[in-house]
Design a protein around this motif. Structure first.
Motif, short mmCIF file in Angstrom:
data_model
loop_
_atom_site.label_atom_id
_atom_site.label_comp_id
_atom_site.label_asym_id
_atom_site.label_seq_id
_atom_site.Cartn_x
_atom_site.Cartn_y
_atom_site.Cartn_z
N LYS A 252 -23.44 -70.23 -40.76
CA LYS A 252 -22.03 -69.89 -40.77
C LYS A 252 -21.51 -69.99 -39.34
N TYR B 284 -18.58 -69.47 -36.39
CA TYR B 284 -17.48 -68.58 -36.07
C TYR B 284 -17.22 -68.65 -34.57
N LYS C 266 -16.18 -66.35 -31.02
CA LYS C 266 -16.16 -65.00 -30.45
C LYS C 266 -15.54 -65.07 -29.07
#
Length: 306
Positions: free
Chosen positions: A100, A102, A104
Motif C-alpha cells: 500500500k 501513501y 507522509k
C-alpha cells in the motif's frame, strides 16, 4: 457468524512467508514447483482471472501443494459471498500480500521545510481457494484443459524459444550464461533426459540473460558462494518457474543440490524480505521473456527438435 477459520493475519507477513519457505528448503524441497499441469495457465489466479504476481505466486503455490487444491483460483470471503458462494465450515484461509502506497509529511533536515515523502507498507489479506468454497457459479468448476497434441505443443514452445534474441551455443557438459560475452552455453540436447528438461534449463539461463546491463541490469558478475550470487540464482530459479508455468514446462530443471539450498537459506535467514525482492525481480525477468511470445512465427527446426 462466520463458518470458517482464518489464519491470524501476521504482524510481519514477510517473515511468515520467509519462515515457511525456509522450512521447506531445510527439508530439501524447492516450494515453487508448480502443482498444476492440465491448463494453459498454472499461476495462481485472482477471482477475475488475473494471475497473481511476485511472492504471492510462490506462496499460493505452496499452499495449494500442501493442502492438495486442484484449482488455481483464489478469492476473499467477501468475494465468495458476492458470487453466491460459501466458504465451508472449518476451512482455513491463506494470507496473501500487497503493498500500500501513501505519503507522509516529514521535515527536511537540511532546510527544515516540511515535505511529502512517498512510502510503501506491506499489507496482508486472507484468501480461499475455490476448492474450499461451495455454491460458486459453474465457471469456477475445475476443468482440466487437455494438453495440445505433441507436435502442436512442440511447435508453440519452439516458436517462443526461437523468438528470444539470446545468443546461444551448444557444447560441453554445463549450462551457463556468460555476462561478459552476453552468451548462453548449453549442453547438446541429447545430454538431457527429455526435450522439456532441455527447454526448462534453457529458460533458467535465459532468465539470467535478462539481467544483462542492456536489459534489466541486475548484478551478475558475482563469485560462487556470495550472497549476491545466491540471490541471482534464486531470481533465475523463480523466473524460470514462472515461465514454465506459462509454457507448460517442468520446473525441476535443477537438482536439489545442497549448495544451492544452503546458499538460499543463508540469504533468507539474513533478510526476511529477500524472497519478496527475488520474487519481484523474477516477475520482471519472466515478463521480459514472455513478451517475446509470438502469435504466429516460423519455428527454427533445431528448436523444434530441442
Amino acid at each position: 457468524m462466520r463458518q470458517y477459520r482464518s489464519d491470524n493475519v501476521p504482524a510481519n507477513p514477510a517473515e511468515t512467508i520467509t519462515q515457511a519457505i525456509i522450512e521447506r528448503l531445510e527439508a530439501g524441497v524447492r516450494p515453487w514447483r508448480q502443482p498444476w499441469t492440465g491448463g494453459p495457465v498454472s499461476r495462481p489466479l485472482r477471482v477475475c482471472g488475473t494471475p497473481y504476481r511476485g511472492a504471492n505466486v510462490i506462496w499460493l503455490w505452496m499452499a495449494a501443494q500442501a493442502r492438495g487444491y486442484a484449482s488455481p483460483t483464489w478469492m476473499t470471503y467477501h468475494q465468495a459471498q458476492l458470487l453466491g458462494g460459501q466458504v465451508r465450515r472449518g476451512e482455513r484461509g491463506t494470507v496473501a500480500i500487497f503493498y500500500k502506497s501513501y505519503t507522509k509529511e516529514v521535515e527536511n533536515p537540511g532546510t527544515g521545510e516540511r515535505e511529502d515523502e512517498a512510502r510503501r507498507v506491506l499489507k496482508s489479506f486472507t484468501v480461499f481457494n475455490v476448492d474450499q468454497i461451495d455454491g460458486l457459479p459453474e465457471r469456477f468448476a475445475p476443468v482440466l484443459t487437455p494438453l495440445p497434441e505433441p507436435d502442436e505443443r512442440d511447435r508453440s514452445i519452439g516458436a517462443w524459444f526461437a523468438s528470444v534474441p539470446a545468443r546461444l551455443r551448444h557444447g560441453g557438459g554445463e549450462a551457463y550464461y556468460m555476462p561478459s560475452t552476453d552468451e548462453i552455453t548449453m549442453p547438446d540436447v541429447a545430454s538431457f533426459r527429455s526435450r522439456d528438461q532441455y527447454r526448462a534449463t534453457l529458460a533458467h539461463e535465459m532468465a539470467h540473460w535478462t539481467g544483462h546491463a542492456t536489459r534489466l541490469d541486475r548484478a551478475l558478475g558475482n563469485r560462487f558462494g556470495s550472497d549476491a550470487y545466491a540471490m541471482e540464482e534464486l531470481v533465475a530459479e523463480l523466473a524460470s518457474a514462472m515461465v514454465g508455468a506459462a509454457l507448460g514446462l517442468p520446473v525441476d530443471h535443477l537438482d536439489d543440490h545442497a549448495s544451492y539450498l544452503a546458499s538460499w537459506l543463508k540469504v533468507l535467514k539474513t533478510d526476511s524480505r529477500a524472497i519478496l525482492t527475488a520474487a519481484a525481480k523474477a516477475e520482471e525477468a519472466s515478463a521480459f521473456l514472455l513478451a517475446f511470445q509470438p502469435e504466429t512465427q516460423p519455428v527454427e527446426p533445431a528448436l523444434l527438435a530441442a
